[in-house]
Scaffold this motif. Structure first.
Motif, PDB file in Angstrom:
ATOM      1  N   LEU A  85       1.412  -1.168   0.035  1.00 11.97           N
ATOM      2  CA  LEU A  85       0.231   0.410   0.247  1.00 11.97           C
ATOM      3  C   LEU A  85       0.350   1.605   0.226  1.00 11.97           C
ATOM      4  O   LEU A  85       1.802   0.920   1.003  1.00 11.97           O
ATOM      5  CB  LEU A  85      -0.645  -0.275   1.803  1.00 11.97           C
ATOM      6  N   VAL A  86       0.504   2.016  -1.149  1.00 15.68           N
ATOM      7  CA  VAL A  86       1.272   3.094  -0.840  1.00 15.68           C
ATOM      8  C   VAL A  86       0.910   4.656  -0.438  1.00 15.68           C
ATOM      9  O   VAL A  86      -0.244   4.622  -1.174  1.00 15.68           O
ATOM     10  CB  VAL A  86       1.816   3.788  -2.433  1.00 15.68           C
ATOM     11  N   PHE A 107       1.118  10.085   4.523  1.00 14.25           N
ATOM     12  CA  PHE A 107       0.295   8.957   5.489  1.00 14.25           C
ATOM     13  C   PHE A 107      -0.979   8.868   4.933  1.00 14.25           C
ATOM     14  O   PHE A 107      -1.921   7.944   5.796  1.00 14.25           O
ATOM     15  CB  PHE A 107       0.246   9.043   6.873  1.00 14.25           C
ATOM     16  N   ARG A 108      -1.525   9.820   3.699  1.00  9.40           N
ATOM     17  CA  ARG A 108      -2.563   9.295   3.633  1.00  9.40           C
ATOM     18  C   ARG A 108      -2.685   8.208   2.221  1.00  9.40           C
ATOM     19  O   ARG A 108      -1.629   8.689   1.858  1.00  9.40           O
ATOM     20  CB  ARG A 108      -3.532  10.454   3.182  1.00  9.40           C
ATOM     21  N   PRO A 109      -3.075   7.164   1.517  1.00  9.69           N
ATOM     22  CA  PRO A 109      -2.817   6.427   0.197  1.00  9.69           C
ATOM     23  C   PRO A 109      -3.107   7.858  -1.400  1.00  9.69           C
ATOM     24  O   PRO A 109      -3.577   9.011  -1.016  1.00  9.69           O
ATOM     25  CB  PRO A 109      -4.009   6.069   0.420  1.00  9.69           C
ATOM     26  N   LEU A 110      -2.045   7.202  -2.140  1.00  7.99           N
ATOM     27  CA  LEU A 110      -1.502   7.944  -2.859  1.00  7.99           C
ATOM     28  C   LEU A 110      -3.487   8.024  -3.511  1.00  7.99           C
ATOM     29  O   LEU A 110      -4.037   8.954  -4.487  1.00  7.99           O
ATOM     30  CB  LEU A 110      -0.995   7.274  -3.903  1.00  7.99           C
ATOM     31  N   SER A 111      -4.036   7.125  -3.812  1.00  9.63           N
ATOM     32  CA  SER A 111      -5.753   7.282  -3.999  1.00  9.63           C
ATOM     33  C   SER A 111      -5.776   5.663  -4.132  1.00  9.63           C
ATOM     34  O   SER A 111      -5.585   5.026  -2.970  1.00  9.63           O
ATOM     35  CB  SER A 111      -5.756   6.699  -5.819  1.00  9.63           C
ATOM     36  N   PRO A 151     -14.269  -0.835  -0.619  1.00  8.13           N
ATOM     37  CA  PRO A 151     -13.319  -0.976  -0.781  1.00  8.13           C
ATOM     38  C   PRO A 151     -12.603  -1.781  -1.493  1.00  8.13           C
ATOM     39  O   PRO A 151     -13.392  -3.182  -1.760  1.00  8.13           O
ATOM     40  CB  PRO A 151     -13.268  -1.455   0.858  1.00  8.13           C
ATOM     41  N   PRO A 152     -11.657  -2.244  -2.073  1.00  9.38           N
ATOM     42  CA  PRO A 152     -11.300  -3.606  -2.365  1.00  9.38           C
ATOM     43  C   PRO A 152     -11.231  -4.706  -2.052  1.00  9.38           C
ATOM     44  O   PRO A 152     -11.511  -4.985  -1.578  1.00  9.38           O
ATOM     45  CB  PRO A 152      -9.594  -2.878  -2.636  1.00  9.38           C
ATOM     46  N   ASN A 153     -11.262  -5.736  -2.855  1.00 10.81           N
ATOM     47  CA  ASN A 153     -11.487  -6.821  -2.234  1.00 10.81           C
ATOM     48  C   ASN A 153     -10.804  -7.251  -1.713  1.00 10.81           C
ATOM     49  O   ASN A 153     -10.341  -8.497  -0.541  1.00 10.81           O
ATOM     50  CB  ASN A 153     -11.469  -8.167  -3.096  1.00 10.81           C
ATOM     51  N   PHE A 154      -8.630  -7.229  -1.223  1.00 12.50           N
ATOM     52  CA  PHE A 154      -8.113  -7.721  -0.679  1.00 12.50           C
ATOM     53  C   PHE A 154      -7.780  -7.238   0.255  1.00 12.50           C
ATOM     54  O   PHE A 154      -6.724  -5.791  -0.445  1.00 12.50           O
ATOM     55  CB  PHE A 154      -7.347  -8.145  -1.412  1.00 12.50           C
ATOM     56  N   LEU A 155      -7.696  -6.936   1.417  1.00 11.56           N
ATOM     57  CA  LEU A 155      -7.024  -5.694   2.465  1.00 11.56           C
ATOM     58  C   LEU A 155      -6.088  -6.288   3.235  1.00 11.56           C
ATOM     59  O   LEU A 155      -6.302  -7.118   4.415  1.00 11.56           O
ATOM     60  CB  LEU A 155      -8.253  -5.000   2.808  1.00 11.56           C
ATOM     61  N   HIS A 156      -4.773  -5.874   2.670  1.00  7.11           N
ATOM     62  CA  HIS A 156      -4.357  -6.791   3.772  1.00  7.11           C
ATOM     63  C   HIS A 156      -4.168  -6.148   6.106  1.00  7.11           C
ATOM     64  O   HIS A 156      -4.162  -4.762   5.265  1.00  7.11           O
ATOM     65  CB  HIS A 156      -2.974  -6.671   3.821  1.00  7.11           C
ATOM     66  N   GLN A 157      -3.986  -6.897   6.440  1.00  5.61           N
ATOM     67  CA  GLN A 157      -4.358  -6.181   7.746  1.00  5.61           C
ATOM     68  C   GLN A 157      -3.694  -4.873   8.494  1.00  5.61           C
ATOM     69  O   GLN A 157      -3.548  -4.203   9.028  1.00  5.61           O
ATOM     70  CB  GLN A 157      -3.895  -7.489   8.837  1.00  5.61           C
ATOM     71  N   SER A 158      -2.412  -5.334   7.922  1.00  2.00           N
ATOM     72  CA  SER A 158      -1.682  -3.997   8.143  1.00  2.00           C
ATOM     73  C   SER A 158      -1.965  -2.355   7.332  1.00  2.00           C
ATOM     74  O   SER A 158      -1.482  -0.905   7.728  1.00  2.00           O
ATOM     75  CB  SER A 158       0.289  -3.471   8.103  1.00  2.00           C
ATOM     76  N   TRP A 159      -2.938  -2.445   6.679  1.00  2.00           N
ATOM     77  CA  TRP A 159      -3.467  -1.882   5.848  1.00  2.00           C
ATOM     78  C   TRP A 159      -4.581  -0.421   6.396  1.00  2.00           C
ATOM     79  O   TRP A 159      -4.806  -0.217   5.979  1.00  2.00           O
ATOM     80  CB  TRP A 159      -3.699  -2.044   4.016  1.00  2.00           C
ATOM     81  N   ARG A 160      -4.848  -1.735   7.443  1.00  2.68           N
ATOM     82  CA  ARG A 160      -6.436  -0.593   8.042  1.00  2.68           C
ATOM     83  C   ARG A 160      -5.835   0.607   8.697  1.00  2.68           C
ATOM     84  O   ARG A 160      -6.633   1.341   8.412  1.00  2.68           O
ATOM     85  CB  ARG A 160      -7.303  -2.379   8.851  1.00  2.68           C
ATOM     86  N   ASP A 161      -4.428   0.436   9.593  1.00  2.00           N
ATOM     87  CA  ASP A 161      -4.485   1.723  10.042  1.00  2.00           C
ATOM     88  C   ASP A 161      -4.094   2.881   9.203  1.00  2.00           C
ATOM     89  O   ASP A 161      -5.058   4.327   9.893  1.00  2.00           O
ATOM     90  CB  ASP A 161      -3.705   1.545  10.609  1.00  2.00           C
ATOM     91  N   PHE A 162      -4.804   3.347   7.559  1.00  2.00           N
ATOM     92  CA  PHE A 162      -4.617   4.128   6.757  1.00  2.00           C
ATOM     93  C   PHE A 162      -5.532   4.115   5.687  1.00  2.00           C
ATOM     94  O   PHE A 162      -5.769   4.611   4.970  1.00  2.00           O
ATOM     95  CB  PHE A 162      -3.251   3.684   6.285  1.00  2.00           C
TER      96      PHE A 162
END
Ligand SMILES: [Zn+2]
Length: 187
Positions: free
Chosen positions: A11-12, A17-21, A166-177
């Motif tokens: 996740l970029v 610290f907000r997602p680029l998109s 939300p996209p189909n795949f969300l890694h748990q480490s992305w959730r904070d962002f």
């Protein structure tokens, strides 16, 4: 068991610290993420368990990275089919039914045959049934008014709408962002 590298996109985040998109969610393949790390363009915020090795180094693949330099996002969103759907939340503007993008089409408020142009303010998301029903008539003639008067959305408004899909795949480490408003339960 750690996932294969191909299943480890990063996740970029922008430098704030907000997602680029949000939609599509800014994800880089692991190769691009690792390259950016070595070029010193990003900070690693979080990692997968998956390790990649070469004869000279090994590293855990980054799951979240942030750019070191802030990238300004476009003020005016591109006028694309997708962004019109996103503006209208994938919802037919006549019957109010939400649909997936392949069930949706466009309606020109003022039909092209009557001088209507293909612009943010003259194009709305419609299901094919409503599109057929309205046909070649003006809204006043058909009595079919769009739920919201169409206009050019801001980039921020599109981003906000994108958060609802939300996209189909969300890694748990992305959730904070991501999705602060839905994930954070203030109970
Ligand atoms: Zn409809």
């Amino acid at each position: 068991m750690s996932a294969s590298p191909e299943r480890c996109p990063a996740l970029v985040l922008n430098a704030d610290f907000r997602p680029l998109s949000y939609f599509p969610l800014s994800l880089w393949a692991w190769q691009d993420a690792v390259k950016a790390v070595f070029l010193d363009r990003v900070n690693i915020i979080s990692e997968y368990d998956t390790v990649v090795r070469s004869p000279t180094f090994e590293m855990r693949l980054p799951s979240v990275i942030s750019l070191k330099e802030y990238i300004a996002t476009a003020r005016r969103p591109a006028f694309t089919r997708f962004n019109v759907f996103l503006r209208d939340r994938f919802t037919c503007q006549y019957c109010g039914e939400p649909r997936s993008s392949h069930d949706l089409t466009f309606d020109h408020l003022v039909p092209r045959s009557r001088g209507g142009r293909t612009t943010w303010s003259n194009v709305v998301t419609a299901c094919s049934t409503c599109n057929l029903l309205k046909g070649n008539r003006l809204p006043e003639e058909s009595g079919m008014m769009p739920l919201r008067p169409p206009a050019q959305p801001s980039t921020l408004a599109l981003q906000e709408n994108g958060r609802g899909f939300p996209p189909n795949f969300l890694h748990q480490s992305w959730r904070d962002f991501l999705y602060w408003d839905t994930e954070l339960d203030p109970a």
